[in-house]
Design a protein around this motif. Structure first.
Motif, short mmCIF file in Angstrom:
data_model
loop_
_atom_site.label_atom_id
_atom_site.label_comp_id
_atom_site.label_asym_id
_atom_site.label_seq_id
_atom_site.Cartn_x
_atom_site.Cartn_y
_atom_site.Cartn_z
N ARG A 155 -8.23 -4.74 7.91
CA ARG A 155 -7.39 -3.66 7.42
C ARG A 155 -7.19 -2.61 8.51
O ARG A 155 -8.12 -2.25 9.24
CB ARG A 155 -8.02 -3.03 6.20
N LEU A 156 -5.98 -2.10 8.62
CA LEU A 156 -5.64 -1.06 9.59
C LEU A 156 -5.31 0.22 8.85
O LEU A 156 -4.94 0.21 7.68
CB LEU A 156 -4.42 -1.48 10.42
N ARG A 157 -5.46 1.33 9.57
CA ARG A 157 -5.03 2.62 9.01
C ARG A 157 -4.31 3.39 10.10
O ARG A 157 -4.48 3.11 11.29
CB ARG A 157 -6.19 3.41 8.43
N ARG A 187 -1.95 6.28 -6.22
CA ARG A 187 -2.06 5.01 -6.95
C ARG A 187 -3.32 4.97 -7.79
O ARG A 187 -4.38 5.38 -7.36
CB ARG A 187 -2.07 3.83 -6.00
N LEU A 188 -3.19 4.41 -8.99
CA LEU A 188 -4.34 4.21 -9.86
C LEU A 188 -4.78 2.76 -9.88
O LEU A 188 -5.80 2.42 -10.46
CB LEU A 188 -4.01 4.67 -11.29
N ASP A 189 -3.98 1.89 -9.22
CA ASP A 189 -4.30 0.46 -9.16
C ASP A 189 -4.28 0.02 -7.70
O ASP A 189 -4.04 0.83 -6.80
CB ASP A 189 -3.30 -0.35 -9.99
N ASP A 190 -4.53 -1.25 -7.46
CA ASP A 190 -4.49 -1.76 -6.10
C ASP A 190 -3.05 -1.81 -5.62
O ASP A 190 -2.15 -2.24 -6.36
CB ASP A 190 -5.10 -3.17 -6.04
N PRO A 191 -2.81 -1.40 -4.37
CA PRO A 191 -1.44 -1.46 -3.84
C PRO A 191 -0.98 -2.90 -3.68
O PRO A 191 -1.79 -3.80 -3.46
CB PRO A 191 -1.56 -0.76 -2.48
N PRO A 192 0.33 -3.13 -3.79
CA PRO A 192 0.84 -4.50 -3.69
C PRO A 192 0.82 -5.06 -2.26
O PRO A 192 0.91 -6.27 -2.07
CB PRO A 192 2.28 -4.39 -4.21
N THR A 193 0.71 -4.20 -1.28
CA THR A 193 0.65 -4.64 0.12
C THR A 193 -0.46 -3.90 0.85
O THR A 193 -0.87 -2.80 0.43
CB THR A 193 1.99 -4.37 0.86
N ARG A 194 -0.95 -4.53 1.92
CA ARG A 194 -1.97 -3.91 2.77
C ARG A 194 -1.52 -4.07 4.22
O ARG A 194 -0.93 -5.09 4.59
CB ARG A 194 -3.32 -4.61 2.63
N LEU A 195 -1.82 -3.10 5.04
CA LEU A 195 -1.55 -3.18 6.48
C LEU A 195 -2.79 -3.77 7.13
O LEU A 195 -3.88 -3.23 7.02
CB LEU A 195 -1.27 -1.78 7.04
N LYS A 197 2.83 5.56 3.07
CA LYS A 197 2.26 4.51 2.22
C LYS A 197 0.76 4.67 2.10
O LYS A 197 0.20 4.62 1.00
CB LYS A 197 2.62 3.13 2.77
N GLU A 198 0.10 4.87 3.24
CA GLU A 198 -1.37 5.00 3.24
C GLU A 198 -1.80 6.18 2.37
O GLU A 198 -2.72 6.08 1.56
CB GLU A 198 -1.87 5.18 4.67
N TRP A 199 -1.13 7.30 2.52
CA TRP A 199 -1.47 8.48 1.74
C TRP A 199 -1.22 8.22 0.25
O TRP A 199 -2.06 8.52 -0.60
CB TRP A 199 -0.65 9.68 2.22
#
Length: 139
Positions: free
Chosen positions: A111-113, A95-103, A87-89
């Motif tokens: 925010r975590l990675r 993605r060209l837009d903001d992702p629908p979810t964030r960790l 997902k992170e990658w």
């Protein structure tokens, strides 16, 4: 990696896993969320059960037939870092837009990675990690 790719190498298997991680465990609900044919879903779920990633549990609602629900095993829960890394990658590269979810951290919202840690829990930068043949030690 080849053995893992054989099991998870198609889009539907990864999406089925995502749904179960989201808490969607019933066949009909997974099917409705993903919109895939029943035979395709059955094949993916059976493979994940046979691989020990999911376990099948039967339940029966009053006046209905018995149904199957799918739950993560310990091995399945162990897949979370792999799925989050994908997902992170994808969020960063595809993605060209903001992702629908964030960790995020549950307490702080920070925010975590995905990262690497040593046996003591200390963070290790990716550039300091290397794959070595099994049994090889030292620098």
């Amino acid at each position: 990696m080849a053995m893992t790719a054989r099991l998870f190498g198609d889009r539907w298997t990864l999406l089925v896993l995502r749904e179960v991680f989201y808490g969607v465990t019933c066949f009909a609900d997974i099917r409705a969320d993903l919109g895939l044919p029943p035979a395709t879903l059955d094949k993916r779920l059976t493979a994940l059960v046979e691989a020990g990633v999911l376990k099948r549990a039967h339940y029966k609602l009053e006046s209905e037939r018995a149904r199957a629900a799918y739950h993560l095993t310990e091995a399945g829960i162990g897949l979370l870092p792999m799925l989050l890394a994908m997902k992170e990658w994808g969020d960063a590269v595809l993605r060209l837009d903001d992702p629908p979810t964030r960790l995020v951290h549950a307490d702080s919202g920070e925010r975590l990675r995905i990262g690497l840690v040593d046996a003591h829990g200390a963070a290790v930068p990716f550039e300091r990690a290397e794959l070595r043949p099994a049994g090889e030690t030292g620098a």
